[in-house]
Design a protein around this motif. Structure first.
Motif, PDB file in Angstrom:
ATOM      1  N   THR A  31      -0.363   3.356   2.400  1.00  0.00           N
ATOM      2  CA  THR A  31      -1.486   3.309   3.053  1.00  0.00           C
ATOM      3  C   THR A  31      -2.116   4.579   2.911  1.00  0.00           C
ATOM      4  O   THR A  31      -3.649   4.590   2.610  1.00  0.00           O
ATOM      5  CB  THR A  31      -1.015   3.133   4.586  1.00  0.00           C
ATOM      6  N   GLU A  32      -1.729   5.787   2.729  1.00  0.00           N
ATOM      7  CA  GLU A  32      -2.650   7.004   2.591  1.00  0.00           C
ATOM      8  C   GLU A  32      -3.128   6.949   1.290  1.00  0.00           C
ATOM      9  O   GLU A  32      -4.351   7.739   1.095  1.00  0.00           O
ATOM     10  CB  GLU A  32      -1.643   8.178   2.845  1.00  0.00           C
ATOM     11  N   ILE A  33      -2.534   6.452   0.202  1.00  0.00           N
ATOM     12  CA  ILE A  33      -3.294   6.371  -1.050  1.00  0.00           C
ATOM     13  C   ILE A  33      -4.464   5.509  -1.139  1.00  0.00           C
ATOM     14  O   ILE A  33      -5.378   5.570  -1.591  1.00  0.00           O
ATOM     15  CB  ILE A  33      -2.053   6.136  -2.115  1.00  0.00           C
ATOM     16  N   VAL A  34      -4.052   4.358  -0.379  1.00  0.00           N
ATOM     17  CA  VAL A  34      -5.297   3.224  -0.302  1.00  0.00           C
ATOM     18  C   VAL A  34      -6.476   4.081   0.347  1.00  0.00           C
ATOM     19  O   VAL A  34      -7.383   3.773   0.067  1.00  0.00           O
ATOM     20  CB  VAL A  34      -4.778   2.047   0.219  1.00  0.00           C
ATOM     21  N   GLU A  35      -6.117   4.692   1.490  1.00  0.00           N
ATOM     22  CA  GLU A  35      -7.257   5.294   2.251  1.00  0.00           C
ATOM     23  C   GLU A  35      -7.925   6.378   1.418  1.00  0.00           C
ATOM     24  O   GLU A  35      -9.160   6.564   1.609  1.00  0.00           O
ATOM     25  CB  GLU A  35      -6.492   5.892   3.433  1.00  0.00           C
ATOM     26  N   LEU A  36      -6.997   6.882   0.528  1.00  0.00           N
ATOM     27  CA  LEU A  36      -7.921   7.844  -0.683  1.00  0.00           C
ATOM     28  C   LEU A  36      -8.927   7.219  -1.309  1.00  0.00           C
ATOM     29  O   LEU A  36      -9.880   7.758  -1.561  1.00  0.00           O
ATOM     30  CB  LEU A  36      -6.713   8.562  -1.205  1.00  0.00           C
ATOM     31  N   ALA A  37      -8.550   5.928  -1.754  1.00  0.00           N
ATOM     32  CA  ALA A  37      -9.327   5.214  -2.533  1.00  0.00           C
ATOM     33  C   ALA A  37     -10.678   4.783  -1.990  1.00  0.00           C
ATOM     34  O   ALA A  37     -11.990   4.403  -2.447  1.00  0.00           O
ATOM     35  CB  ALA A  37      -8.750   4.077  -3.215  1.00  0.00           C
ATOM     36  N   HIS A  85     -10.228  -3.946   0.002  1.00  0.00           N
ATOM     37  CA  HIS A  85      -8.889  -4.217  -0.681  1.00  0.00           C
ATOM     38  C   HIS A  85      -8.860  -3.411  -2.116  1.00  0.00           C
ATOM     39  O   HIS A  85      -9.870  -3.526  -2.706  1.00  0.00           O
ATOM     40  CB  HIS A  85      -8.429  -5.755  -1.221  1.00  0.00           C
ATOM     41  N   VAL A  86      -7.893  -2.840  -2.183  1.00  0.00           N
ATOM     42  CA  VAL A  86      -7.515  -1.954  -3.584  1.00  0.00           C
ATOM     43  C   VAL A  86      -6.541  -2.471  -4.355  1.00  0.00           C
ATOM     44  O   VAL A  86      -5.458  -2.762  -4.200  1.00  0.00           O
ATOM     45  CB  VAL A  86      -7.200  -0.404  -3.094  1.00  0.00           C
ATOM     46  N   LEU A 137      -6.196   3.654 -12.967  1.00  0.00           N
ATOM     47  CA  LEU A 137      -7.421   2.980 -12.540  1.00  0.00           C
ATOM     48  C   LEU A 137      -7.328   2.022 -11.490  1.00  0.00           C
ATOM     49  O   LEU A 137      -6.375   1.059 -11.400  1.00  0.00           O
ATOM     50  CB  LEU A 137      -8.040   2.235 -13.731  1.00  0.00           C
ATOM     51  N   LEU A 138      -8.190   2.239 -10.358  1.00  0.00           N
ATOM     52  CA  LEU A 138      -8.145   1.448  -9.341  1.00  0.00           C
ATOM     53  C   LEU A 138      -9.321   0.658  -9.081  1.00  0.00           C
ATOM     54  O   LEU A 138     -10.431   1.025  -9.336  1.00  0.00           O
ATOM     55  CB  LEU A 138      -7.660   2.056  -7.932  1.00  0.00           C
ATOM     56  N   ARG A 155      -9.736  15.465  -0.329  1.00  0.00           N
ATOM     57  CA  ARG A 155      -9.675  14.298  -1.329  1.00  0.00           C
ATOM     58  C   ARG A 155      -8.081  14.237  -1.826  1.00  0.00           C
ATOM     59  O   ARG A 155      -7.938  13.640  -2.914  1.00  0.00           O
ATOM     60  CB  ARG A 155     -10.727  14.353  -2.285  1.00  0.00           C
ATOM     61  N   MET A 156      -7.153  14.878  -1.375  1.00  0.00           N
ATOM     62  CA  MET A 156      -5.983  15.212  -1.981  1.00  0.00           C
ATOM     63  C   MET A 156      -4.586  14.814  -1.060  1.00  0.00           C
ATOM     64  O   MET A 156      -4.899  14.641   0.014  1.00  0.00           O
ATOM     65  CB  MET A 156      -5.795  16.415  -2.678  1.00  0.00           C
ATOM     66  N   ARG A 157      -3.831  14.122  -1.613  1.00  0.00           N
ATOM     67  CA  ARG A 157      -2.604  13.705  -0.809  1.00  0.00           C
ATOM     68  C   ARG A 157      -1.412  14.150  -1.647  1.00  0.00           C
ATOM     69  O   ARG A 157      -1.308  14.181  -2.795  1.00  0.00           O
ATOM     70  CB  ARG A 157      -2.452  12.198  -0.717  1.00  0.00           C
ATOM     71  N   ALA A 158      -0.240  14.504  -1.044  1.00  0.00           N
ATOM     72  CA  ALA A 158       0.975  14.774  -1.230  1.00  0.00           C
ATOM     73  C   ALA A 158       1.940  13.580  -1.297  1.00  0.00           C
ATOM     74  O   ALA A 158       1.918  12.614  -0.471  1.00  0.00           O
ATOM     75  CB  ALA A 158       1.401  15.976  -0.483  1.00  0.00           C
ATOM     76  N   ALA A 159       2.705  13.339  -2.379  1.00  0.00           N
ATOM     77  CA  ALA A 159       3.402  12.309  -2.392  1.00  0.00           C
ATOM     78  C   ALA A 159       4.805  12.348  -3.207  1.00  0.00           C
ATOM     79  O   ALA A 159       4.917  13.565  -3.839  1.00  0.00           O
ATOM     80  CB  ALA A 159       2.763  11.109  -3.076  1.00  0.00           C
TER      81      ALA A 159
END
Length: 378
Positions: free
Chosen positions: A175-181, A192-193, A216-217, A272-276
């Motif tokens: 979810t948090e990566i989709v929100e990043l996009a 939708h991503v 690439l998304l 614009r960054m996320r840790a994962a």
């Protein structure tokens, strides 16, 4: 790193801190314990876009970031600028004035700090104008050598294993990566991503020995004009070599450390960054935008050198100042002034640090080139 003395300086962060703590080094001011870049050379600053489309000159690399002494960032930047000045065949007089301009620019951010950027020098204004004109096609041509929504397998992009591809697909579905996009202002938050392509990314010296992936998304299927294509950078986060302050609490997870540092030092990029986690490795994830550019300054003129030095030091100063309350900013400025006489008869701590480091780096650089040539001849 054999390409130039400045490339050698940029690629030797660990050695920089070893040299910086030699017994012969002068004492430097001890500033408040705040987030610092840790690797604050010219190429790690530049135009950065936020998720609303605004562009600012900010710090743009946080791999070595720690809660530490802000003076370390200033010395690293001064060494970088002085090395470029030597590569530009500028006289030593210009370097003297450039270091003084740096101190003035940095101190101008204290004790008060606001969101208005200082006057941008013409050479950096040109980079800003180029950043503002760029679009997806510019980014694609630069990063993947074309506008097709796929990575060309070859020197820079390598085929993934099934395990890597599966892990990346799972990460991109979080979810948090989709929100990043979808967080950019021109994209639908509910879109939708989908994953179009992914590859291992062979990058520069800062990525050697680390996992690095490009993804690439597609956001909501609009691939025709590129506005809904996302180029995602996944980079392994490792322990910083920069010394951190004692008795401070930083995230033990290196990816979370990088993201938290970015949020404090460069809000435009940090948000614009996320840790994962990817394949048991700590990684940070960000979308690369067309407006994100490196200040790749290899040569400078005399007037340009002083203006660029003052401006970049003020950018770093503002990144530091925004983390301090008014009393801390005032105290840090007083400490800087106490260690900086207004006469060149008594060299500043920054000048003494840079001259010693320049001599050491020059010797190490030439020896590195000798080893490089010897390896080529084998």
């Amino acid at each position: 790193m054999a390409r130039s003395a400045h490339a050698f300086v940029r690629g030797n962060t660990a050695r920089f801190y070893e040299w910086l703590h030699d017994e012969d080094q002068p004492s430097i001011p001890h500033g408040p314990a705040i987030w610092i870049c840790g690797d604050c050379h010219i190429a790690n600053l530049g135009p950065v876009a936020n998720d609303q489309g605004a562009v600012h000159i900010q710090i743009r690399d946080f791999d070595q970031s720690v809660i530490g002494n802000p003076a370390h960032d200033l010395i690293r930047l001064a060494l970088s600028l002085a090395t470029v000045a030597r590569g530009s065949d500028l006289p030593g007089v210009t370097t003297v004035r450039m270091i003084e301009a740096m101190l003035a620019g940095y101190e101008s951010a204290f004790p008060e700090s606001d969101d208005d950027e200082p006057d941008i020098p013409p050479s950096i204004r040109l980079v800003m104008k180029r950043a503002l004109r760029r679009n997806w096609k510019s980014l694609a041509q630069e990063r993947i050598n074309g506008v097709e929504p796929s990575f060309p397998v070859g020197k820079n992009f390598w085929t993934l294993t099934k395990r890597e591809r599966s892990a990346i697909a799972q990460l991109m579905a979080q979810t948090e990566i989709v929100e990043l996009a979808t967080q950019l202002h021109h994209r639908d938050n509910e879109a939708h991503v989908s994953l179009l392509d992914a590859a291992y990314w062979r990058k520069g010296c800062s990525s050697l020995g680390k996992g690095r992936y490009a993804v690439l998304l597609d956001v909501d299927g609009g691939t025709s004009d590129g506005e809904d294509l996302c180029l995602i950078d996944i980079k392994e986060a490792v322990k910083s070599v920069a010394p951190h302050a004692t008795k401070v609490r930083m995230p033990r997870d290196n990816a979370k450390r990088v993201v938290e540092a970015a949020t404090h030092l460069s809000p435009s990029l940090g948000h614009r960054m996320r840790a994962a986690t990817l394949l048991d490795s700590q990684v940070f994830v960000r979308e690369l935008l067309p407006q994100d550019l490196t200040l790749d300054i290899d040569r400078m003129g005399r007037k340009q050198a002083m203006r660029v030095a003052m401006f970049l030091a003020s950018v770093v100063g503002r990144a530091h100042a925004r983390q301090m309350d008014a009393s801390t900013r005032k105290a840090w400025r007083a400490e800087l002034a106490r260690n900086h006489t207004r006469t060149l008869d008594a060299p500043s701590w920054l000048w003494r640090s840079v001259t010693l480091l320049l001599a050491q780096h020059e010797s190490e650089y030439l020896d590195h080139c000798r080893r490089y040539v010897a390896a080529e001849q084998r």
